[in-house]
Design a protein around this motif. Structure first.
Motif, PDB file in Angstrom:
ATOM      1  N   ARG A  65       0.833  -1.212   0.000  1.00  0.00           N
ATOM      2  CA  ARG A  65       0.000   0.000   0.000  1.00  0.00           C
ATOM      3  C   ARG A  65       0.867   1.261   0.000  1.00  0.00           C
ATOM      4  O   ARG A  65       0.579   2.214  -0.722  1.00  0.00           O
ATOM      5  CB  ARG A  65      -0.904  -0.035   1.237  1.00  0.00           C
ATOM      6  N   ILE A  66       1.923   1.267   0.791  1.00  0.00           N
ATOM      7  CA  ILE A  66       2.827   2.417   0.818  1.00  0.00           C
ATOM      8  C   ILE A  66       3.484   2.586  -0.544  1.00  0.00           C
ATOM      9  O   ILE A  66       3.602   3.706  -1.056  1.00  0.00           O
ATOM     10  CB  ILE A  66       3.888   2.250   1.931  1.00  0.00           C
ATOM     11  N   ASN A  67       3.909   1.497  -1.145  1.00  0.00           N
ATOM     12  CA  ASN A  67       4.557   1.559  -2.449  1.00  0.00           C
ATOM     13  C   ASN A  67       3.607   2.099  -3.510  1.00  0.00           C
ATOM     14  O   ASN A  67       3.990   2.923  -4.338  1.00  0.00           O
ATOM     15  CB  ASN A  67       5.074   0.182  -2.853  1.00  0.00           C
ATOM     16  N   SER A  68       2.362   1.655  -3.499  1.00  0.00           N
ATOM     17  CA  SER A  68       1.417   2.129  -4.512  1.00  0.00           C
ATOM     18  C   SER A  68       1.049   3.590  -4.298  1.00  0.00           C
ATOM     19  O   SER A  68       0.871   4.329  -5.261  1.00  0.00           O
ATOM     20  CB  SER A  68       0.163   1.262  -4.518  1.00  0.00           C
ATOM     21  N   LEU A  69       0.949   4.023  -3.046  1.00  0.00           N
ATOM     22  CA  LEU A  69       0.579   5.415  -2.788  1.00  0.00           C
ATOM     23  C   LEU A  69       1.747   6.386  -2.975  1.00  0.00           C
ATOM     24  O   LEU A  69       1.538   7.561  -3.261  1.00  0.00           O
ATOM     25  CB  LEU A  69       0.012   5.561  -1.377  1.00  0.00           C
ATOM     26  N   SER A  70       2.971   5.915  -2.826  1.00  0.00           N
ATOM     27  CA  SER A  70       4.119   6.817  -2.969  1.00  0.00           C
ATOM     28  C   SER A  70       4.474   7.082  -4.419  1.00  0.00           C
ATOM     29  O   SER A  70       5.183   8.039  -4.717  1.00  0.00           O
ATOM     30  CB  SER A  70       5.333   6.253  -2.241  1.00  0.00           C
ATOM     31  N   ASN A  71       3.982   6.279  -5.340  1.00  0.00           N
ATOM     32  CA  ASN A  71       4.314   6.452  -6.751  1.00  0.00           C
ATOM     33  C   ASN A  71       3.252   7.211  -7.537  1.00  0.00           C
ATOM     34  O   ASN A  71       3.343   7.295  -8.755  1.00  0.00           O
ATOM     35  CB  ASN A  71       4.537   5.084  -7.411  1.00  0.00           C
TER      36      ASN A  71
END
Length: 103
Positions: free
Chosen positions: A45-51
Motif C-alpha cells: 500500500r505504501i509503495n502504490s501510494l508513494s508512486n
C-alpha cells in the motif's frame, strides 16, 4: 440409492474441537503468518501510494500559495555598503558566491 444427510450436533462439536486443537498447536505459526501478511499489505500500500504523481492543479495551487521572499531595499543597500567597506566581508561574499554550500 440416495442417502439423507443429517447433521448431528455431537459430530459437529467433535469436528470443531479437532479444528481448535489443530489451531492451538499451530497458533505461533498462524500469528506469524498474520503479522507477515499485514506487513506485506502495508508495504504494498505504501509503495502504490508513494508512486502516484501529483496533478497539475495541485502543483499550480501550491505554487500560488507559496510566499515569495522579500528583502527590503534598505537592507540591500546596507549590505552593499558594508561589503564595499570591509575586506573581510568582501571575502565572505565572494566565497559564498563561488561555493554557497561551503561552511
Amino acid at each position: 440409492m440416495k442417502t439423507k444427510a443429517t447433521i448431528n450436533i455431537a459430530s459437529v462439536k467433535k469436528r470443531i474441537l479437532v479444528i481448535l486443537r489443530l489451531a492451538n498447536r499451530y497458533k505461533a505459526l498462524l500469528f506469524f503468518l498474520l503479522i507477515a501478511g499485514l506487513y506485506g499489505f502495508i508495504l504494498l500500500r505504501i509503495n502504490s501510494l508513494s508512486n502516484i504523481p501529483a496533478s497539475e492543479t495541485d502543483v499550480a495551487e501550491l505554487q500560488n500559495a507559496a510566499k515569495q521572499p522579500h528583502i527590503k531595499e534598505a537592507t540591500i543597500t546596507r549590505l552593499r555598503s558594508l561589503q564595499d567597506n570591509s575586506v573581510r566581508v568582501q571575502t565572505l561574499f565572494s566565497e559564498t558566491r563561488n561555493n554557497p554550500f561551503n561552511e
